[in-house]
Write an enzyme that holds these catalytic residues in place. Structure first.
Site, PDB file in Angstrom:
ATOM      1  N   HIS A  51       0.827  -1.082   0.224  1.00 17.85           N
ATOM      2  CA  HIS A  51      -0.074   0.124   0.321  1.00 17.85           C
ATOM      3  C   HIS A  51       0.601   1.048  -0.305  1.00 17.85           C
ATOM      4  O   HIS A  51       1.867   1.357   1.389  1.00 17.85           O
ATOM      5  CB  HIS A  51      -0.559  -0.027   1.445  1.00 17.85           C
ATOM      6  N   SER A  74       1.588  -0.485  -5.595  1.00 23.59           N
ATOM      7  CA  SER A  74       0.626  -0.600  -4.352  1.00 23.59           C
ATOM      8  C   SER A  74      -0.299  -1.525  -4.349  1.00 23.59           C
ATOM      9  O   SER A  74       0.611  -2.329  -5.876  1.00 23.59           O
ATOM     10  CB  SER A  74      -0.438   0.322  -4.286  1.00 23.59           C
ATOM     11  N   SER A  79      -5.647   1.387  -2.788  1.00 26.14           N
ATOM     12  CA  SER A  79      -4.776   2.183  -1.074  1.00 26.14           C
ATOM     13  C   SER A  79      -3.975   3.187  -1.736  1.00 26.14           C
ATOM     14  O   SER A  79      -3.337   3.669  -0.163  1.00 26.14           O
ATOM     15  CB  SER A  79      -4.280   0.699  -0.622  1.00 26.14           C
ATOM     16  N   ASP A 137       3.391  -7.419  -0.309  1.00 22.42           N
ATOM     17  CA  ASP A 137       1.749  -7.703   0.934  1.00 22.42           C
ATOM     18  C   ASP A 137       0.762  -8.048   0.475  1.00 22.42           C
ATOM     19  O   ASP A 137       0.742  -7.983  -0.754  1.00 22.42           O
ATOM     20  CB  ASP A 137       1.775  -6.703   1.076  1.00 22.42           C
ATOM     21  N   GLU A 198       4.271  -9.168   4.254  1.00 21.99           N
ATOM     22  CA  GLU A 198       3.822  -8.338   4.687  1.00 21.99           C
ATOM     23  C   GLU A 198       2.514  -9.064   5.665  1.00 21.99           C
ATOM     24  O   GLU A 198       2.666  -9.094   6.607  1.00 21.99           O
ATOM     25  CB  GLU A 198       3.278  -7.402   4.388  1.00 21.99           C
ATOM     26  N   ASN A 223       5.026 -11.308   8.641  1.00 22.29           N
ATOM     27  CA  ASN A 223       3.921 -11.041   9.502  1.00 22.29           C
ATOM     28  C   ASN A 223       3.993 -11.915  10.703  1.00 22.29           C
ATOM     29  O   ASN A 223       3.101 -11.204  11.728  1.00 22.29           O
ATOM     30  CB  ASN A 223       2.614 -11.395   8.027  1.00 22.29           C
ATOM     31  N   LYS A 228       4.548  -7.897  14.233  1.00 20.47           N
ATOM     32  CA  LYS A 228       4.126  -7.313  13.202  1.00 20.47           C
ATOM     33  C   LYS A 228       2.673  -7.745  13.966  1.00 20.47           C
ATOM     34  O   LYS A 228       2.013  -7.248  13.684  1.00 20.47           O
ATOM     35  CB  LYS A 228       4.757  -8.185  11.933  1.00 20.47           C
ATOM     36  N   ASP A 232       0.101  -4.533  14.432  1.00 25.50           N
ATOM     37  CA  ASP A 232      -0.135  -4.099  13.447  1.00 25.50           C
ATOM     38  C   ASP A 232      -1.936  -4.373  13.088  1.00 25.50           C
ATOM     39  O   ASP A 232      -2.646  -3.830  12.947  1.00 25.50           O
ATOM     40  CB  ASP A 232       0.917  -4.559  12.219  1.00 25.50           C
ATOM     41  N   ASN A 233      -1.865  -6.106  13.047  1.00 33.70           N
ATOM     42  CA  ASN A 233      -3.044  -6.462  12.776  1.00 33.70           C
ATOM     43  C   ASN A 233      -4.074  -5.966  13.598  1.00 33.70           C
ATOM     44  O   ASN A 233      -5.355  -5.954  13.566  1.00 33.70           O
ATOM     45  CB  ASN A 233      -2.785  -8.108  12.404  1.00 33.70           C
ATOM     46  N   CYS A 237      -5.833  -2.347  13.313  1.00 34.16           N
ATOM     47  CA  CYS A 237      -7.197  -2.298  12.741  1.00 34.16           C
ATOM     48  C   CYS A 237      -8.349  -1.977  13.581  1.00 34.16           C
ATOM     49  O   CYS A 237      -9.579  -1.342  13.117  1.00 34.16           O
ATOM     50  CB  CYS A 237      -7.513  -3.801  12.804  1.00 34.16           C
ATOM     51  N   HIS A 343      -7.421  -9.259   3.165  1.00 36.28           N
ATOM     52  CA  HIS A 343      -6.531  -8.490   2.193  1.00 36.28           C
ATOM     53  C   HIS A 343      -7.395  -8.914   1.243  1.00 36.28           C
ATOM     54  O   HIS A 343      -7.166  -7.323   0.022  1.00 36.28           O
ATOM     55  CB  HIS A 343      -5.493  -8.934   2.221  1.00 36.28           C
ATOM     56  N   HIS A 396      -4.010   1.863   8.380  1.00 37.54           N
ATOM     57  CA  HIS A 396      -2.618   2.537  10.190  1.00 37.54           C
ATOM     58  C   HIS A 396      -2.484   3.513  10.319  1.00 37.54           C
ATOM     59  O   HIS A 396      -1.331   3.559   9.165  1.00 37.54           O
ATOM     60  CB  HIS A 396      -1.762   0.686  10.071  1.00 37.54           C
ATOM     61  N   SER A 404       5.733  -2.817  12.202  1.00 44.70           N
ATOM     62  CA  SER A 404       6.033  -3.748  11.219  1.00 44.70           C
ATOM     63  C   SER A 404       6.788  -3.770  10.093  1.00 44.70           C
ATOM     64  O   SER A 404       7.948  -4.673   9.904  1.00 44.70           O
ATOM     65  CB  SER A 404       4.721  -3.549  10.302  1.00 44.70           C
ATOM     66  N   GLN A 408      10.127  -5.194   8.972  1.00 41.04           N
ATOM     67  CA  GLN A 408      10.119  -5.829   6.689  1.00 41.04           C
ATOM     68  C   GLN A 408      11.930  -5.183   6.637  1.00 41.04           C
ATOM     69  O   GLN A 408      12.542  -5.867   6.251  1.00 41.04           O
ATOM     70  CB  GLN A 408       9.668  -4.597   5.764  1.00 41.04           C
TER      71      GLN A 408
END
Ligand code: NAI
Length: 475
Positions: A51, A74, A79, A137, A198, A223, A228, A232-233, A237, A343, A396, A404, A408
């Site tokens: 993204h 992206s 996104s 990703d 990701e 991930n 991560k 992040d998740n 969210c 996703h 996010h 995250s 990476q």
């Protein structure tokens, strides 16, 4: 420099937001400082498919600061933040007239054909070469390279079946055009040292390819770094699901009935956020462990069938397909909001919805549509069923993405500099690196860690400096 973005004149706005984001991304900025002299990514040619947001701009410029050459797209048609894309192309040192940044091929609102064209462009270095690293990703860049090489080996691209998804037909068309006798995709695949992935869905694809013996290069599963997926998740969210709902509809969430399909990391964040807004949250799950977790967290757990007629807001978070079917949607309340934060867009059967006889789709504004059924009732679908937090809002926030993306960058350095230590396979980063990522984010939040004494460390059987948990610990 070759690139394609919506509007380069947005670069100054993008740069101002990148500066703000840098302050909120202490992990990435610390990594830039740590590796400034060593330049561990010198010689790396990284193709990124993730993204194209402001946070991603900070990631891209970190990779460049560590010596990499980068090309970017992206990983979703909705996104891209156009000001972020423009700023990355112009670069910190360039101007709109003379861009000096990174080639980006991304704009908000691509067609599927444009999306896959962009992916192809980012995989082609000037002079016909390809990348030697992928940062993915969802696995679309990895998929294109693998399918291209597979069909070159087979000597032909198969025809699409009539009921294949639209997107698969677009991919096959692209490959038909590009799979060639000079084995361009095979060549590209052979130069790739590895991919760092990701998200849950992309990682799932990688393990499947490895199991089937078709994976062509090693992969690091970013991930499943704890810093991560458990951040992040979940917390990402928890922030951005509400942002997506608010920007798309501004409907009052308090008092409404919200259904969250799936209670994994993303589902946990979404359910928590919706409850925080005062919604009555109902969870659906297929896994008894996650269902029990949801119940113990105080949520009603039942099937979608049971509640499809009474809920006001639906959010799918499963990474699975056909979660909300056209049949479900036809039974929903008037103006029920239907959205997906997983996703891919196949969690909601958009193709089935469009096929209902007499259904009328109307755009309220970009990425917000009403679908009116022949009986006169409507539903509101966000981002055409694609991930709503990035389609309808800005995804996010920087701080969580710093976790995250620090993973990476570390994963890219690992695979690029220690290639021989990673035969084809799917790996997670070692725990000491996961703990390092967390450590880099503590100061900014004023966290003061307790230090183990040597005797305490011996008593629980860990080194004073970590890692503090065995690999099987689940957090
Ligand atoms: P996860 O595997 O932790 O959770 C998914 C949950 O859905 C699992 O507990 C599974 O049992 C459940 N599930 C599967 N099929 C179901 C069904 N038919 N009905 C109800 N529940 C079902 O995965 P995670 O990490 O939560 O990710 C979910 C999706 O979100 C993935 O596609 C991932 O790539 C994506 N993702 C999206 C983000 C965003 O910003 N929009 C951020 C992070 C991940």
């Amino acid at each position: 420099m070759d690139f394609k973005v919506a509007d380069l004149s947005l670069a100054a706005f993008g740069r101002r937001e990148i500066r703000l984001a840098e302050h909120e991304m202490p992990g990435l900025m610390a990594v830039r400082k740590e590796y400034a002299a060593a330049q561990p990514l010198a010689g790396a040619k990284i193709m990124g498919s993730l993204h194209m947001t402001i946070q991603t701009a900070v990631l891209i410029e970190t990779l460049v600061a560590l010596g990499a050459e980068v090309r970017w797209v992206s990983c979703n048609i909705f996104s891209t933040q156009d000001h972020a894309a423009a700023a990355v192309v112009v670069g910190p040192e360039g101007t709109v007239e003379e861009p000096k940044g990174v080639p980006v091929f991304a704009w908000k609102g691509e067609t599927l054909e444009e999306y896959w064209w962009c992916t192809e462009q980012a995989l082609l270095w000037p002079g016909g070469d390809g990348p030697n690293m992928i940062l993915d990703d969802g696995g679309d860049a990895t998929l294109l390279v693998h399918k291209g090489a597979e069909y070159e080996k087979a000597g032909a691209v198969p025809s699409a079946a009539e009921d294949d998804p639209e997107e698969w037909k677009v991919i096959l068309d692209l490959l038909r055009r590009t799979v060639s006798d000079d084995k361009k995709w095979t060549q590209i695949a052979s130069q790739i040292k590895g991919v760092t992935e990701e998200t849950t869905t992309g990682v799932h694809r990688l393990y499947e390819m490895f199991k089937a013996g078709t994976l062509l290069f090693p992969a690091i599963n970013v991930n499943d770094s704890v810093t991560k997926s458990k951040f992040d998740n979940k917390y990402g969210c928890r922030h951005s699901v509400i942002d997506g709902l608010n920007r798309a509809t501004d409907v009052l969430i308090g008092g409404k009935v919200a259904v969250v399909c799936g209670y994994g990391d993303v589902g946990k964040g979404c359910a928590d956020a919706l409850r925080g807004q005062g919604a009555r949250v109902i969870v659906t799950e297929i896994d008894p462990i996650c269902a029990l977790q949801a119940a113990m967290d105080g949520f009603q757990v039942t099937t979608l069938e049971d509640v499809v007629e009474i809920a006001d807001i639906f959010v799918t978070t499963t990474g699975n397909f056909d979660i909300i079917t056209a049949g479900h949607m036809s039974r929903m309340k008037h103006n029920a909001i239907v959205s997906n934060i997983g996703h891919f867009d196949n969690e909601i059967d958009m193709a089935g919805l469009a096929k209902i006889d007499g259904i009328v789709k109307e755009e309220v504004k970009p990425q917000v549509h009403t679908w009116t059924f022949p009986d006169g009732h409507s539903i509101i679908v966000l981002a055409e069923g694609r991930l709503m937090n990035l389609g309808c809002a800005t995804g996010h926030p920087s701080f969580v993405m710093s976790n995250s993306f620090t993973n990476q960058v570390i994963a890219q350095i690992e695979l690029f500099t220690k290639t021989e230590e990673y035969p084809v396979g799917v790996y997670v980063l070692p725990k000491h690196l996961d703990e390092k990522v967390a450590r880099l984010h503590l100061d900014a939040l004023g966290v003061k860690l307790t230090e183990l004494t040597k005797a305490q460390a011996d008593y629980i059987g860990v080194p004073v400096e970590g890692p503090y948990k065995p690999d099987h610990y689940r957090y």
